[in-house]
Design a protein around this motif. Sequence first.
Motif, PDB file in Angstrom:
ATOM      1  N   TYR A 132       0.856  -1.188   0.000  1.00 29.41           N
ATOM      2  CA  TYR A 132       0.000   0.000   0.000  1.00 29.41           C
ATOM      3  C   TYR A 132       0.888   1.232   0.000  1.00 29.41           C
ATOM      4  CZ  TYR A 132      -3.942  -3.022   1.088  1.00 29.41           C
ATOM      5  OH  TYR A 132      -4.903  -3.995   1.036  1.00 29.41           O
ATOM      6  N   PRO A 133       0.476   2.307  -0.707  1.00 26.16           N
ATOM      7  CA  PRO A 133      -0.825   2.531  -1.350  1.00 26.16           C
ATOM      8  C   PRO A 133      -0.951   1.961  -2.758  1.00 26.16           C
ATOM      9  CG  PRO A 133       0.500   4.493  -1.554  1.00 26.16           C
ATOM     10  CD  PRO A 133       1.321   3.527  -0.740  1.00 26.16           C
ATOM     11  N   ALA A 142      -7.845   4.492  -7.055  1.00 28.43           N
ATOM     12  CA  ALA A 142      -7.175   5.780  -7.214  1.00 28.43           C
ATOM     13  C   ALA A 142      -6.230   5.691  -8.395  1.00 28.43           C
ATOM     14  CB  ALA A 142      -6.403   6.152  -5.939  1.00 28.43           C
ATOM     15  N   ASN A 146      -2.621  10.257  -8.363  1.00 24.53           N
ATOM     16  CA  ASN A 146      -3.434  10.837  -7.296  1.00 24.53           C
ATOM     17  C   ASN A 146      -2.530  11.461  -6.225  1.00 24.53           C
ATOM     18  OD1 ASN A 146      -4.835  10.703  -4.562  1.00 24.53           O
ATOM     19  ND2 ASN A 146      -6.549  10.229  -5.916  1.00 24.53           N
ATOM     20  N   PRO A 147      -2.762  12.714  -5.831  1.00 20.07           N
ATOM     21  CA  PRO A 147      -1.863  13.370  -4.867  1.00 20.07           C
ATOM     22  C   PRO A 147      -1.855  12.695  -3.493  1.00 20.07           C
ATOM     23  CG  PRO A 147      -3.801  14.733  -5.316  1.00 20.07           C
ATOM     24  CD  PRO A 147      -3.807  13.631  -6.332  1.00 20.07           C
ATOM     25  N   ILE A 148      -2.970  12.111  -3.094  1.00 21.18           N
ATOM     26  CA  ILE A 148      -2.993  11.424  -1.794  1.00 21.18           C
ATOM     27  C   ILE A 148      -2.120  10.173  -1.855  1.00 21.18           C
ATOM     28  CG2 ILE A 148      -4.452  10.228  -0.125  1.00 21.18           C
ATOM     29  CD1 ILE A 148      -6.721  12.095  -0.904  1.00 21.18           C
ATOM     30  N   VAL A 149      -2.232   9.418  -2.962  1.00 20.09           N
ATOM     31  CA  VAL A 149      -1.375   8.248  -3.151  1.00 20.09           C
ATOM     32  C   VAL A 149       0.091   8.659  -3.134  1.00 20.09           C
ATOM     33  CG1 VAL A 149      -0.670   6.467  -4.810  1.00 20.09           C
ATOM     34  CG2 VAL A 149      -3.098   6.885  -4.388  1.00 20.09           C
ATOM     35  N   ALA A 151       1.410  11.294  -1.703  1.00 13.73           N
ATOM     36  CA  ALA A 151       1.807  11.715  -0.361  1.00 13.73           C
ATOM     37  C   ALA A 151       2.043  10.522   0.557  1.00 13.73           C
ATOM     38  CB  ALA A 151       0.733  12.643   0.225  1.00 13.73           C
ATOM     39  N   LEU A 152       1.177   9.520   0.470  1.00 14.71           N
ATOM     40  CA  LEU A 152       1.342   8.326   1.293  1.00 14.71           C
ATOM     41  C   LEU A 152       2.611   7.569   0.922  1.00 14.71           C
ATOM     42  CD1 LEU A 152      -2.357   7.074   1.344  1.00 14.71           C
ATOM     43  CD2 LEU A 152      -1.063   7.932   3.309  1.00 14.71           C
TER      44      LEU A 152
END
Length: 384
Positions: A132-133, A142, A146-149, A151-152
């Motif tokens: 993950y992610p 996603a 994807n910016p959240i991916v 960032a993680l």
Amino acid sequence: MRIALVNRFCPPDPAPTGLAMAELAADLAAALPEAEVRIFTTGGSYRKGGEVVPTGIDGCVGVTRVPPVGFGARGVGRLVASLIDGRRLAARATAWADTVISLTDPPLQGFWMGRATRRRRVRWAEWTMDLYPQAFVAAGLAGAGNPIVGALAGAQRRRAPDLDICLGPAQLDHVRRERGSGRAGLVLPTGLFDSEPLDPPEWRRNESRTVLAYAGNLGEAHSADSVARLVERASPERFLFLFAPHGSRANALRHRLDGAPHVLWSERLDAAALDHADAHIVSLRPGWEHVCVPSKALSAFSRGRPVLFLGSADSDSWRFARGAGWLVPEPPSDAAIDAALEAVADPAGLAAATEAAVAAHARLAGIRAEGLSRLLEWLRAGRA
């Protein structure tokens, strides 16, 4: 030394990650009798009402059950619940242990573990059952950009474990490309076991067709469509399929193959049926290579059974086979499916693949023994 093993599931739940964790806990307790080994889980304990559970070896393994968040069976609610569970597991385990070995369920357990182990100066090894992610991208939840991916993934690179434990060498190479290679890593496969062959079940004695089995998870990483196409192109006079799938795509498979005369459905397949199927079906959808390494292939080899693998030649599941089965590249063509079915039904080819499966099991047992030895060295070095 206090060693915490962290995972969502714990036996008696039959989830493969829970069984893998239980086996590792028993191995560590046996090899390190001076250490305390404790499992931190949100799942069931080894026995009802018991907090300290005998493992059948000298000493025992403790179990700390962190009650799961009681909401979110599906979708966003389930993800939020998993995130909360992961954070609580990381907090409890790092408060107790000086060394943590965490699996990757709940999702993003590594994100929380990276933060908690740095804060409390606890050594950390991560055993990557799934990545993950990246799994969110592979599942289509996603996009890769994807910016959240992003960032993680960045947070996990900055707070990477002290030791990477992977299910195969291809997954280990992938992890190092994703998260950097400046730390120790080892390969520790899961799904292996030793067993004595069982007598054929009654149905096998009079069954002349080639028998293919699929048992276990048919989830986001697996292709119900490819498995269904395999059945649809197989002659009912020449092939029999034993199916006991569960997971998010199992109902779709049942619905599509409803009424197929050469499919027998069960809630579970017993050991004798799995021992005496001619081959086991293993599936891995495109995009999931290295993100997931299905344990079904290794379990099949442990029974001396070859695999019909619907997936990529680059995946560890197929690399481990070395002749112990037949490859149908994903997405499969009709010609590739037909060729694989013909090869499985050929007695000489089946005999050679079966012999290779026995050799694969022996080879993988050696890989696991080496990985466990290296893990023990790493644990002892931290104690010094």
